[in-house]
Design a protein around this motif. Structure first.
Motif, PDB file in Angstrom:
ATOM      1  N   HIS A   1       8.700 -16.519  -3.052  1.00 53.60           N
ATOM      2  CA  HIS A   1       9.583 -15.899  -1.932  1.00 53.60           C
ATOM      3  C   HIS A   1       9.918 -16.753  -0.745  1.00 53.60           C
ATOM      4  O   HIS A   1       9.014 -17.306  -0.105  1.00 53.60           O
ATOM      5  CB  HIS A   1       9.122 -14.474  -1.374  1.00 53.60           C
TER       6      HIS A   1
ATOM      7  N   ASP B   1      14.078  -9.683  -4.077  1.00 54.79           N
ATOM      8  CA  ASP B   1      13.821  -8.465  -4.422  1.00 54.79           C
ATOM      9  C   ASP B   1      14.846  -7.940  -5.567  1.00 54.79           C
ATOM     10  O   ASP B   1      16.118  -8.254  -5.625  1.00 54.79           O
ATOM     11  CB  ASP B   1      13.746  -7.643  -3.516  1.00 54.79           C
TER      12      ASP B   1
ATOM     13  N   HIS C   1       9.658  -7.489  -4.443  1.00 55.33           N
ATOM     14  CA  HIS C   1       9.208  -7.929  -3.150  1.00 55.33           C
ATOM     15  C   HIS C   1       8.294  -6.855  -2.615  1.00 55.33           C
ATOM     16  O   HIS C   1       8.656  -5.694  -2.447  1.00 55.33           O
ATOM     17  CB  HIS C   1      10.551  -8.129  -2.070  1.00 55.33           C
TER      18      HIS C   1
ATOM     19  N   GLY D   1       5.785 -12.387   2.082  1.00 56.81           N
ATOM     20  CA  GLY D   1       6.577 -12.991   1.261  1.00 56.81           C
ATOM     21  C   GLY D   1       5.978 -12.695  -0.237  1.00 56.81           C
ATOM     22  O   GLY D   1       6.292 -13.102  -1.209  1.00 56.81           O
TER      23      GLY D   1
ATOM     24  N   VAL E   1       5.085 -10.944  -3.846  1.00 55.14           N
ATOM     25  CA  VAL E   1       5.996 -10.386  -4.832  1.00 55.14           C
ATOM     26  C   VAL E   1       5.135 -10.000  -5.834  1.00 55.14           C
ATOM     27  O   VAL E   1       3.939 -10.421  -6.019  1.00 55.14           O
ATOM     28  CB  VAL E   1       7.170 -11.281  -5.259  1.00 55.14           C
TER      29      VAL E   1
END
Length: 226
Positions: free
Chosen positions: A80, A120, A135, A142, A144
């Motif tokens: 991310h 996301d 996300h 960041g 996920v």
């Protein structure tokens, strides 16, 4: 589907290798400290070819071997954007204890040649496997999770939860970029709506399920209590 996992490094971070079956391409998730030999062993045993490395978040115990694994196999790394800086500057996300543990070591971290950013609700098709990206910040900005359908009558999906959700607990929020209200919101919005039969493969510790955590995990129970 083939999912092989093993704990790696001083932190016992779970690294996972995912493929449709032996003799196929594969995806490596969270290759942490000293994970490269374990990845190589799984790859050789099942005759796999890594094509992607997925990172649930940028903490050093999860990304230590991203560049070596990706470089060895000419694989693409995915992370991310809010955690991408940690690939080259992991010290900025460490606790003082971790920093002291690594003090004096000649460590250099670099991005792999091919890095792509996660979003996301993104759907990734990698090595013949579909991954849904959620996300879920709070442990890091960041963080996920990755979910993939699992062809089993008792399991609808497998979720690689990183350090968002563990068996009986959740990720810490006292490190740089962590925030407790934010991780609770991620758990409420990204975890609680999932089906009970979803198997959770966490970044540390044993596997569990959404159903088990819904009734036993004190953090999730608090979120569902009126």
């Amino acid at each position: 589907m083939l999912i092989a996992g093993f704990p790696a490094g001083a932190w016992g971070t779970n690294c996972y290798v995912v493929a449709t079956g032996p003799g196929s391409e594969c995806v490596v998730i969270d290759p942490g400290q000293d994970a490269a030999p374990g990845v190589a062993q799984v790859v050789a045993e099942h005759r796999l070819k890594p094509v992607a490395v997925l990172v649930t978040h940028g903490h050093v115990d999860h990304m230590w071997s991203v560049a070596p694994v990706a470089g060895t196999h000419d694989a693409t790394a995915w992370i991310h954007p809010r955690d991408r800086h940690l690939l080259t500057d992991p010290m900025s996300g460490m606790s003082p204890e971790t920093a002291r543990m690594l003090l004096g070591q000649d460590l250099t971290f670099a991005e792999p040649d091919d890095v792509r950013e996660l979003a996301d609700a993104q759907s990734l098709e990698l090595a013949g496997v579909t991954f849904a990206v959620d996300h879920a910040p709070g442990h890091t900005q960041g963080s996920v999770t990755f979910r993939t359908p699992y062809p089993h009558e008792d399991v609808s999906e497998v979720m690689f939860s990183g350090d968002l959700l563990f068996k009986g607990s959740i990720g810490r929020t006292d490190l740089p970029g962590g925030d407790h209200p934010t991780i609770l919101r991620s758990l409420r919005d990204k975890v609680l709506p999932l089906a009970d039969d979803v198997v959770v493969l966490p970044g540390h510790g044993e596997q569990t399920s959404i159903g088990a955590e819904r009734v036993t995990n004190p953090y999730l129970k608090d979120l569902t209590t009126p």
